[in-house]
Design a protein around this motif. Sequence first.
Motif, short mmCIF file in Angstrom:
data_model
loop_
_atom_site.label_atom_id
_atom_site.label_comp_id
_atom_site.label_asym_id
_atom_site.label_seq_id
_atom_site.Cartn_x
_atom_site.Cartn_y
_atom_site.Cartn_z
N GLU A 1 0.84 -1.20 0.00
CA GLU A 1 0.00 0.00 0.00
C GLU A 1 0.88 1.25 0.00
O GLU A 1 1.98 1.26 0.56
CB GLU A 1 -0.90 0.00 1.24
N ILE A 2 0.33 2.28 -0.63
CA ILE A 2 1.05 3.54 -0.70
C ILE A 2 0.91 4.25 0.65
O ILE A 2 -0.20 4.45 1.14
CB ILE A 2 0.51 4.42 -1.83
N LEU A 3 2.01 4.55 1.24
CA LEU A 3 2.01 5.22 2.53
C LEU A 3 2.36 6.69 2.31
O LEU A 3 3.47 7.01 1.88
CB LEU A 3 3.03 4.57 3.47
N LEU A 4 1.36 7.53 2.58
CA LEU A 4 1.58 8.96 2.39
C LEU A 4 2.15 9.55 3.67
O LEU A 4 1.68 9.28 4.76
CB LEU A 4 0.27 9.66 2.04
N GLY A 5 3.11 10.33 3.53
CA GLY A 5 3.74 10.96 4.68
C GLY A 5 3.73 12.47 4.56
O GLY A 5 3.49 13.04 3.49
N GLU A 6 3.91 13.13 5.69
CA GLU A 6 3.93 14.59 5.71
C GLU A 6 5.13 15.03 6.53
O GLU A 6 5.37 14.47 7.61
CB GLU A 6 2.64 15.12 6.34
N PRO A 7 5.83 15.96 6.06
CA PRO A 7 7.00 16.41 6.85
C PRO A 7 6.55 17.04 8.17
O PRO A 7 5.50 17.69 8.25
CB PRO A 7 7.67 17.44 5.94
N LEU A 8 7.30 16.78 9.19
CA LEU A 8 6.98 17.31 10.51
C LEU A 8 7.07 18.83 10.52
O LEU A 8 7.94 19.41 9.88
CB LEU A 8 7.93 16.73 11.56
N LYS A 9 6.11 19.42 11.26
CA LYS A 9 6.14 20.87 11.37
C LYS A 9 7.28 21.30 12.28
O LYS A 9 7.51 20.68 13.32
CB LYS A 9 4.81 21.38 11.93
#
Length: 203
Positions: free
Chosen positions: A38-46
């Motif tokens: 599965e595609i795991l979407l990530g977000e950079p930490l603030k």
Amino acid sequence: MIGVLNLANAVFRSSLHSVSNSRNISIYIHPLQFRATEILLGEPLKKKKRLDPNILRAREERKKRKLQKKIRQLERHANHLKPIFEIDILPQLLQKENRACHLPVSLSEEEMERRKLLEREWSRYKQEQWLKDLHVMKSIMVSQEIALKELKAVSMQLYKKAVEFDDSFIPYSATGPVYTPPIEDFDSPDGEYIETTVKYVGE
């Protein structure tokens, strides 16, 4: 030939493992049976904003001052009780001229001696009365036991009838002397009342 195939499979496995590490691909049982995960979407930490240490110190001091103020308020009102309006005293009653204490008239020695003798005589009379009542009750119980024995010897049926419980004595009511005489034209309360209790927040 078999050795060449085994070597090719090993190379293919190692290449797929390297791909799975870089491109998120996993293999199952056989090297040729593979699937994409599965595609795991990530977000950079603030990034945390770095506040000035002086501002942080001022906030902490403000919190401490608030807590100290609350503690002082609680200590100041620690001994204060809830007011009970039913026992509040009128200001007129607090004046000294309205609170004069009138002591009873002192009795003479003859009157005190007369009252002591009267109390002794009364206690002696009540003791004799109690002993007489006790003697009468004992004689009645002895007479009752003798009568029941005679009745049992004569007729067992009448004896059972005599000792069985009588339900007519259950609604028992008696009136006797009271401590205070009745008050003439006294209007007895019917039990109604008006609720005046003060309710406080938090109860």
